[in-house]
Design a protein around this motif. Structure first.
Motif, PDB file in Angstrom:
ATOM      1  N   LYS A 241       3.890   3.108  10.606  1.00  0.00           N
ATOM      2  CA  LYS A 241       4.527   1.799  10.778  1.00  0.00           C
ATOM      3  C   LYS A 241       3.635   0.666  10.253  1.00  0.00           C
ATOM      4  CE  LYS A 241       8.309   2.633  13.500  1.00  0.00           C
ATOM      5  NZ  LYS A 241       8.761   3.857  12.800  1.00  0.00           N
ATOM      6  N   LEU A 242       2.535   1.037   9.599  1.00  0.00           N
ATOM      7  CA  LEU A 242       1.597   0.006   9.133  1.00  0.00           C
ATOM      8  C   LEU A 242       2.224  -0.864   8.052  1.00  0.00           C
ATOM      9  CD1 LEU A 242      -1.899   1.722   8.829  1.00  0.00           C
ATOM     10  CD2 LEU A 242      -1.155  -0.014  10.453  1.00  0.00           C
ATOM     11  N   SER A 243       1.749  -2.137   7.990  1.00  0.00           N
ATOM     12  CA  SER A 243       2.199  -3.033   6.928  1.00  0.00           C
ATOM     13  C   SER A 243       1.564  -2.586   5.610  1.00  0.00           C
ATOM     14  CB  SER A 243       1.746  -4.455   7.233  1.00  0.00           C
ATOM     15  OG  SER A 243       0.336  -4.498   7.193  1.00  0.00           O
ATOM     16  N   ARG A 244       1.989  -3.217   4.534  1.00  0.00           N
ATOM     17  CA  ARG A 244       1.469  -2.852   3.226  1.00  0.00           C
ATOM     18  C   ARG A 244      -0.042  -3.054   3.158  1.00  0.00           C
ATOM     19  NH1 ARG A 244       3.988  -5.025  -2.320  1.00  0.00           N
ATOM     20  NH2 ARG A 244       5.825  -4.220  -1.262  1.00  0.00           N
ATOM     21  N   THR A 245      -0.509  -4.204   3.672  1.00  0.00           N
ATOM     22  CA  THR A 245      -1.951  -4.460   3.602  1.00  0.00           C
ATOM     23  C   THR A 245      -2.710  -3.522   4.525  1.00  0.00           C
ATOM     24  OG1 THR A 245      -1.557  -6.244   5.169  1.00  0.00           O
ATOM     25  CG2 THR A 245      -1.886  -6.873   2.874  1.00  0.00           C
ATOM     26  N   GLY A 246      -2.107  -3.224   5.677  1.00  0.00           N
ATOM     27  CA  GLY A 246      -2.737  -2.287   6.591  1.00  0.00           C
ATOM     28  C   GLY A 246      -2.909  -0.928   5.946  1.00  0.00           C
ATOM     29  N   MET A 247      -1.886  -0.510   5.212  1.00  0.00           N
ATOM     30  CA  MET A 247      -1.925   0.800   4.557  1.00  0.00           C
ATOM     31  C   MET A 247      -2.939   0.785   3.422  1.00  0.00           C
ATOM     32  SD  MET A 247      -0.569   3.605   5.218  1.00  0.00           S
ATOM     33  CE  MET A 247      -1.197   5.093   4.454  1.00  0.00           C
ATOM     34  N   GLU A 248      -3.048  -0.367   2.748  1.00  0.00           N
ATOM     35  CA  GLU A 248      -4.019  -0.429   1.654  1.00  0.00           C
ATOM     36  C   GLU A 248      -5.441  -0.215   2.158  1.00  0.00           C
ATOM     37  OE1 GLU A 248      -3.100  -4.015  -0.482  1.00  0.00           O
ATOM     38  OE2 GLU A 248      -1.493  -2.911  -1.504  1.00  0.00           O
ATOM     39  N   ARG A 249      -5.704  -0.648   3.393  1.00  0.00           N
ATOM     40  CA  ARG A 249      -7.033  -0.440   3.960  1.00  0.00           C
ATOM     41  C   ARG A 249      -7.287   1.042   4.267  1.00  0.00           C
ATOM     42  NH1 ARG A 249      -6.418  -4.338   8.041  1.00  0.00           N
ATOM     43  NH2 ARG A 249      -5.861  -6.005   6.588  1.00  0.00           N
ATOM     44  N   ILE A 250      -6.201   1.744   4.580  1.00  0.00           N
ATOM     45  CA  ILE A 250      -6.328   3.175   4.887  1.00  0.00           C
ATOM     46  C   ILE A 250      -6.514   3.989   3.608  1.00  0.00           C
ATOM     47  CG2 ILE A 250      -5.122   5.160   5.836  1.00  0.00           C
ATOM     48  CD1 ILE A 250      -5.513   3.428   8.099  1.00  0.00           C
ATOM     49  N   ARG A 251      -5.713   3.647   2.611  1.00  0.00           N
ATOM     50  CA  ARG A 251      -5.718   4.364   1.348  1.00  0.00           C
ATOM     51  C   ARG A 251      -7.094   4.255   0.685  1.00  0.00           C
ATOM     52  NH1 ARG A 251      -0.806   1.849  -1.357  1.00  0.00           N
ATOM     53  NH2 ARG A 251       0.606   2.519   0.283  1.00  0.00           N
ATOM     54  N   GLY A 252      -7.643   5.346   0.278  1.00  0.00           N
ATOM     55  CA  GLY A 252      -8.944   5.292  -0.382  1.00  0.00           C
ATOM     56  C   GLY A 252     -10.072   5.331   0.625  1.00  0.00           C
ATOM     57  N   ARG A 253      -9.995   4.474   1.656  1.00  0.00           N
ATOM     58  CA  ARG A 253     -11.068   4.444   2.663  1.00  0.00           C
ATOM     59  C   ARG A 253     -10.972   5.658   3.594  1.00  0.00           C
ATOM     60  NH1 ARG A 253     -14.677   5.008   4.872  1.00  0.00           N
ATOM     61  NH2 ARG A 253     -15.951   3.794   6.311  1.00  0.00           N
ATOM     62  N   HIS A 254      -9.783   5.923   4.109  1.00  0.00           N
ATOM     63  CA  HIS A 254      -9.626   7.024   5.058  1.00  0.00           C
ATOM     64  C   HIS A 254      -8.871   8.211   4.477  1.00  0.00           C
ATOM     65  CE1 HIS A 254     -11.267   4.702   8.371  1.00  0.00           C
ATOM     66  NE2 HIS A 254     -10.592   3.678   7.902  1.00  0.00           N
ATOM     67  N   ILE A 255      -8.014   7.949   3.492  1.00  0.00           N
ATOM     68  CA  ILE A 255      -7.291   9.039   2.836  1.00  0.00           C
ATOM     69  C   ILE A 255      -7.511   8.922   1.327  1.00  0.00           C
ATOM     70  CG2 ILE A 255      -5.079  10.201   2.544  1.00  0.00           C
ATOM     71  CD1 ILE A 255      -4.024   8.833   4.970  1.00  0.00           C
ATOM     72  N   GLY A 256      -8.073   9.950   0.740  1.00  0.00           N
ATOM     73  CA  GLY A 256      -8.256   9.964  -0.713  1.00  0.00           C
ATOM     74  C   GLY A 256      -7.099  10.722  -1.360  1.00  0.00           C
ATOM     75  N   MET A 257      -6.902  10.482  -2.676  1.00  0.00           N
ATOM     76  CA  MET A 257      -5.784  11.134  -3.352  1.00  0.00           C
ATOM     77  C   MET A 257      -6.213  11.767  -4.668  1.00  0.00           C
ATOM     78  SD  MET A 257      -2.688   8.451  -2.972  1.00  0.00           S
ATOM     79  CE  MET A 257      -3.790   7.069  -3.209  1.00  0.00           C
ATOM     80  N   VAL A 258      -5.665  12.945  -4.949  1.00  0.00           N
ATOM     81  CA  VAL A 258      -5.875  13.596  -6.247  1.00  0.00           C
ATOM     82  C   VAL A 258      -4.505  14.021  -6.746  1.00  0.00           C
ATOM     83  CG1 VAL A 258      -6.962  15.520  -7.446  1.00  0.00           C
ATOM     84  CG2 VAL A 258      -8.138  14.446  -5.531  1.00  0.00           C
ATOM     85  N   PHE A 259      -4.173  13.607  -7.977  1.00  0.00           N
ATOM     86  CA  PHE A 259      -2.853  13.943  -8.513  1.00  0.00           C
ATOM     87  C   PHE A 259      -2.923  15.006  -9.593  1.00  0.00           C
ATOM     88  CE2 PHE A 259      -2.238   9.574  -6.974  1.00  0.00           C
ATOM     89  CZ  PHE A 259      -1.270   9.847  -6.040  1.00  0.00           C
ATOM     90  N   GLN A 260      -1.729  15.453  -9.998  1.00  0.00           N
ATOM     91  CA  GLN A 260      -1.646  16.524 -10.991  1.00  0.00           C
ATOM     92  C   GLN A 260      -2.295  16.141 -12.320  1.00  0.00           C
ATOM     93  OE1 GLN A 260       2.259  18.086 -11.495  1.00  0.00           O
ATOM     94  NE2 GLN A 260       1.829  19.002 -13.453  1.00  0.00           N
ATOM     95  N   ASP A 261      -1.948  14.988 -12.819  1.00  0.00           N
ATOM     96  CA  ASP A 261      -2.426  14.614 -14.141  1.00  0.00           C
ATOM     97  C   ASP A 261      -3.569  13.613 -14.004  1.00  0.00           C
ATOM     98  OD1 ASP A 261      -2.894  13.925 -16.682  1.00  0.00           O
ATOM     99  OD2 ASP A 261      -0.902  13.123 -17.120  1.00  0.00           O
ATOM    100  N   PRO A 262      -4.814  14.051 -14.252  1.00  0.00           N
ATOM    101  CA  PRO A 262      -5.950  13.146 -14.051  1.00  0.00           C
ATOM    102  C   PRO A 262      -5.880  11.927 -14.967  1.00  0.00           C
ATOM    103  CG  PRO A 262      -6.659  15.209 -15.091  1.00  0.00           C
ATOM    104  CD  PRO A 262      -5.244  15.390 -14.683  1.00  0.00           C
ATOM    105  N   LEU A 263      -5.195  12.058 -16.114  1.00  0.00           N
ATOM    106  CA  LEU A 263      -5.163  10.927 -17.053  1.00  0.00           C
ATOM    107  C   LEU A 263      -4.429   9.729 -16.470  1.00  0.00           C
ATOM    108  CD1 LEU A 263      -4.682  11.840 -20.786  1.00  0.00           C
ATOM    109  CD2 LEU A 263      -6.523  10.600 -19.662  1.00  0.00           C
ATOM    110  N   THR A 264      -3.387   9.993 -15.664  1.00  0.00           N
ATOM    111  CA  THR A 264      -2.633   8.863 -15.148  1.00  0.00           C
ATOM    112  C   THR A 264      -3.342   8.195 -13.976  1.00  0.00           C
ATOM    113  OG1 THR A 264      -1.405  10.342 -13.710  1.00  0.00           O
ATOM    114  CG2 THR A 264      -0.387   9.809 -15.800  1.00  0.00           C
ATOM    115  N   SER A 265      -4.297   8.898 -13.350  1.00  0.00           N
ATOM    116  CA  SER A 265      -4.999   8.245 -12.245  1.00  0.00           C
ATOM    117  C   SER A 265      -6.211   7.459 -12.716  1.00  0.00           C
ATOM    118  CB  SER A 265      -5.430   9.252 -11.181  1.00  0.00           C
ATOM    119  OG  SER A 265      -4.944  10.523 -11.420  1.00  0.00           O
ATOM    120  N   LEU A 266      -6.549   7.557 -14.013  1.00  0.00           N
ATOM    121  CA  LEU A 266      -7.706   6.819 -14.515  1.00  0.00           C
ATOM    122  C   LEU A 266      -7.245   5.763 -15.515  1.00  0.00           C
ATOM    123  CD1 LEU A 266     -10.062   9.872 -15.120  1.00  0.00           C
ATOM    124  CD2 LEU A 266     -10.246   8.204 -13.278  1.00  0.00           C
TER     125      LEU A 266
END
Lengths: 287, 326, 315
Positions: free
Chosen positions: B79-104
């Protein structure tokens, strides 16, 4: 196996790709042509009714070999002979048509290999009419119905468009199209790598059944060692444009000769490793 | 038992369309503990990527989380707001996607990528951030990390790029990393290295991994537990060794038997008839019943729930009869 | 027999239901502005194409003209007559009829011009994209050169050249054909570029490889397989270009190199009408101008919508 009587003979196939800039740029900016060697000196034989597999990682040149085998791409050097007729040499239109009739290809992406604007019936009938396998379009229609049933679909699917089918069904349609040409020799370029495993099993089983029923000869191109082992009688391993090793399927996995083959086999994830890991020291991750 | 890092209960995701309401996920529940790799396996359209996206609140509109709760370290994050979620993303949850080129970002050097992320999440100075970037790159196995900081993404091979993406995901020492098909775009030989890397990081950092893949072999090599997904539901969940050796759900049995093996010979592969239903045509009762040999009237009318003793739970009315014979 | 007919009927009905339920149609029905624009466009098109039957008088029939009725204002103004709803010009010609006939001329000539442009552009684009290499360079560089001139300049140039090349033809007779060719030659580039890039994408797809395996000649592959798959962006350009072509035709006619006053298009009517603007007969220029504006506006609205609706990225 005697020397001269192989169904498909591939000799010293080589192909390089022109990666130079367009001629106007070369004219103005200077600089010559540049090439990349995709396939170097590949030779192998395939017997009638056999499945020969080419396995390798991306960039190994296996798809380029596949395209040269059916004549979609011409080799720079070397030859492909099918049942004594060279497909690389000069041939008249009717000779070419006669050859085309005998060999077809199944492509990797079933979403791109069927014309999205055509109904399935027209897609399957096209090779019959183009290669003059049947005399009239009425015969083509009844033959299409028969082929659809043969690959496990219904004759009524003729009236539908490719987008109405799932990936596995589309691959069945593509197989029916290859059979429509009355092909005896089918090059399968990664036929199941775009499909899910349960559907992959359906397609692999279908390919086997059809081979036994119709005496088809397959060249199977794949990056998946397990699929290749399951399907092929003999396997050729390609690496950096060269064919580094050819062995009967079972033997290749028991005694691989080339270092690259050993590395490739060693990196395949194994289901049994879960049990091995479970019985090893690190067992309980969650406290 | 310690509290799980991530706890998901009865997650439901809906996609309203012009014509009807599609249910992408229905009643999905699971926990991931510290240092554990939980694999999500299933065929395309099973909902495994939607699960990952739902946790990150990255479901494309008009899709929405319509029910259930997601807790990270006990805190609700659905139920977090967008900014609240942005603080979680990267700091508490990291992400790895299928195509490394699109994440860089192709216009940023690897050093810029890493120091920027480290700076944002950990508030380190430039020197300290750079030192951390070098040690991270070293850890994920990039040779000569100090020199390679000035290189751009296109100067690395596909496998190295995926290593860099993993380093980026680990920058802020998150408790959880969600990896969505991290090896699908890579060759087998490189794939094996990435699997080994994920395993090692999981052990040394105690990071929890949510590993989404269609490859049962990859799960067997990497994961501790596995959740098998089908048509937006978890149909079976348990320890990988248990499920690989004794799959209980007919779908899992079929899925495992359908994979050609390097170790055993079979004339024909076992195949599951038909295909997974599309979201617009989810059957009543057990979602798998139209493809199931064991289906009876109960399966056609009532939805089974996940049940079973201990870790290994299955959503099937006929589990008792459905023993797998290898 | 009856069963087959029923089947055919059911099939036909399902096709219509399919069209009605298609994303494009739902999108269309949901979009009020586009609905109104289409309605207006449909009215303008039918009214102008049926001009000989709809128009109160034949404005080109010199016999029916009466100088007594010259320069009458629209019906709702002082001195207007209900016989001439939109007033008359200096020769007593009914403006409503003139506008309807003018619309017809404008629409027919622009449509032919746009179709010519599409035909040239699609053929060249598909050939350039399919064969690549030298042919591609030749066609696309020519297109680049032409793109560096404004379309109206090209049209003027073509117009001039054709007239000097065809002195034998009477100017007035050939005027329509000259305009069609001018529009065709000045608008083909956009089609060629779009079709070329789509062709380059399509030819790499395996359904084209499969067709090559059936020993089909290149021409057959281009026409039967590639062409239907590169047409949806062309549809969008066609709609937007239609509006541009109408403006180009009007501009040419306005500049006096277009259609003669004997068979006026909207542009010609505006050129004639503007001479009366300062003497107070505003209706002679206003109504043709108004018709032109509505026509182009509705076409652009429709084209913009079609572009967005067919763009999968915006779905």
């Amino acid at each position: 196996m005697s020397g001269a009587s192989h169904f498909v003979e591939v000799r010293n196939l080589s192909r390089r790709f022109d990666v130079s800039k367009p001629w106007l740029n070369r004219l103005i900016e200077g600089g010559g042509r540049r090439y990349v060697e995709a396939v170097r000196d590949v030779s192998f034989d395939v017997d009638k009714g056999e499945t020969f597999a080419l396995v390798g990682e991306s960039g190994s040149g296996k798809s380029t070999v596949a395209r040269m085998l059916v004549g979609l791409m011409s080799p720079d050097r070397g030859s492909v002979t099918i049942d004594g007729t060279s497909i690389t040499g000069e041939a008249s239109r009717s000779e070419q048509r006669a050859l085309r009739r005998r060999m077809q290809m199944i492509f990797q992406d079933p979403y791109a290999s069927l014309n999205p604007r055509w109904r399935v019936g027209r897609i399957i009938a096209e090779p019959m009419l183009a290669l003059k396998v049947v005399p009239s379009s009425a015969d083509a229609a009844s033959e299409t119905a028969r082929l659809l049933t043969l690959v496990g679909m219904s004759a009524g699917d003729m009236r539908r468009y490719p987008h109405e089918f799932s990936g596995g069904q589309r691959q069945r349609i593509a197989i029916a199209r290859a059979l429509a040409a009355r092909a005896e020799f089918i090059v399968c370029d990664e036929p199941t790598s775009a499909l899910d495993v349960s559907v992959q099993a359906q397609i692999l089983n279908l390919m086997r059944d059809l081979q036994q029923e119709l005496g088809l000869t397959y060249v199977l191109i794949s990056h998946n060692l397990a699929v290749v082992r399951h399907m092929a009688g003999r396997i050729g391993v390609m690496h950096a444009g060269r064919l580094v090793e050819v062995q009967p399927a079972r033997q290749l996995f028991v005694s691989p000769q080339h270092d690259y083959t050993r590395m490739l086999i060693g990196s395949v994830p194994q289901m049994s490793s879960a049990m091995r890991r479970a019985s090893s020291t690190r067992g309980a991750p969650c406290p | 038992m310690a509290d799980p890092v991530l706890s998901v209960r009865d997650l439901r995701v809906e996609f309203p369309t012009r014509r009807d309401l599609l249910v992408g996920l229905d009643g999905v529940s699971f926990d991931i503990h510290q240092g554990e790799v939980l694999g999500f396996v299933g065929e395309s359209g099973a909902g495994k990527s939607i699960t990952g996206a739902a946790i990150m609140q990255q479901i494309a509109a008009p899709g929405r989380i319509a029910g259930g709760e997601i807790r990270l370290n006990g805190q609700r994050i659905d139920k977090l707001s967008r900014t609240g979620m942005e603080r979680i993303r990267g700091r508490h949850i990291g992400m790895v996607f299928q195509d490394p080129l699109t994440s860089l970002n192709p216009l940023m050097t690897i050093g810029d990528h890493l120091t920027e992320t480290i700076g944002v999440h950990l508030g380190l100075g430039r020197r300290a951030a750079r030192d951390r970037a070098v040690s991270l790159l070293e850890e994920v196995g990039i040779p000569e990390p100090a020199e390679r900081l000035r290189s751009y993404p296109h100067e690395f091979s596909g496998g190295q790029r995926q290593r860099i993406v993993i380093a980026l995901a680990l920058c802020a020492e998150p408790e959880l990393v969600i990896a969505d098909e991290p090896t699908t775009a890579l060759d087998v030989s490189v794939q094996a290295q990435i699997i080994a890397l994920i395993r090692r990081l999981c052990d040394t950092h105690g990071t929890a991994f949510m590993l989404i893949t269609h490859d049962m072999g990859m799960i067997a090599e990497t994961a501790d537990r596995v959740a098998v997904m089908y048509a937006g539901r978890v149909v079976e969940i348990g320890r990988v060794a248990d499920i690989v050796a004794h799959p209980a759900h007919p779908y899992t049995q079929g899925l495992i038997a359908a994979i050609p093996s390097l170790e055993t010979d079979a004339e024909r592969l076992r195949q599951i008839p038909g295909a997974m239903p599309s979201l617009s045509a989810i059957p009543d009762g057990c979602v798998f019943h139209p493809r199931c040999e064991l289906a009876d009237d109960l399966c056609r009318t009532r939805r089974p729930v996940l049940a079973g003793e201990g870790d290994h739970r299955t959503a099937c009315h006929r589990t008792a009869q459905a023993e797998y014979a290898p | 027999m009856t069963r087959t007919t029923n089947e055919a009927e059911a099939h036909g009905r399902s096709v219509w239901a399919g069209v009605w339920q298609s994303d494009l149609c739902i999108d269309f029905r949901a979009n009020r502005l586009v609905l109104v624009a289409t309605l207006l466009l449909a009215i303008l098109l039918t009214a102008s194409l049926l001009a000989p039957w709809v128009a109160p008088t034949d404005p080109f029939d010199a016999m029916s003209l009466d100088v007594m009725h010259s320069n009458l204002p629209p019906a709702w103004q002082q001195g207007g007559s209900t016989e001439f709803l939109l007033g008359t010009d200096d020769q007593g010609r009914d403006m409503l009829s003139a506008v309807l006939y003018g619309l017809r001329t404008s629409i027919v000539i622009s449509a032919l011009g746009v179709l010519l442009a599409a035909a040239i552009g699609i053929s060249l684009g598909i050939v350039a994209g399919y064969f690549g290499g030298f042919v591609d360079t030749l066609i696309m560089r020519t297109a680049d050169v032409q793109l560096s001139f404004p379309a109206i300049l090209i049209a003027l140039l073509v117009d001039g050249i054709l007239h000097s090349m065809l002195p034998a033809l009477k100017r007035d007779d050939s005027a329509a054909m000259v305009i069609v060719i001018s529009i065709g030659l000045s608008f083909w580039v956009q089609y060629a570029r779009t079709v070329r890039s789509s062709t380059m994408v399509e030819k790499k797809k395996d359904y084209v490889s499969a067709a090559r395996l059936f020993a089909l000649p290149s021409r057959t592959i281009m026409v039967r397989h590639i062409l239907p798959n590169v047409m949806s962006p062309v549809l969008v350009i066609l709609t937007i270009n239609f509006g541009l072509a109408i403006i180009t035709e009007a501009t040419l006619s306005y500049l006096g190199v277009g259609l003669p006053p004997m068979r006026p298009s909207l542009g010609t009517l505006i050129r004639i009408g503007q001479e009366y603007l300062f003497s107070g007969e505003w209706w002679i220029v206003a109504f043709p101008g108004f018709a032109l504006a509505i026509l182009v506006l509705t076409l652009n609205l429709l084209g913009d919508w079609l572009r967005d609706a067919l763009n999968p990225k915006l779905r």
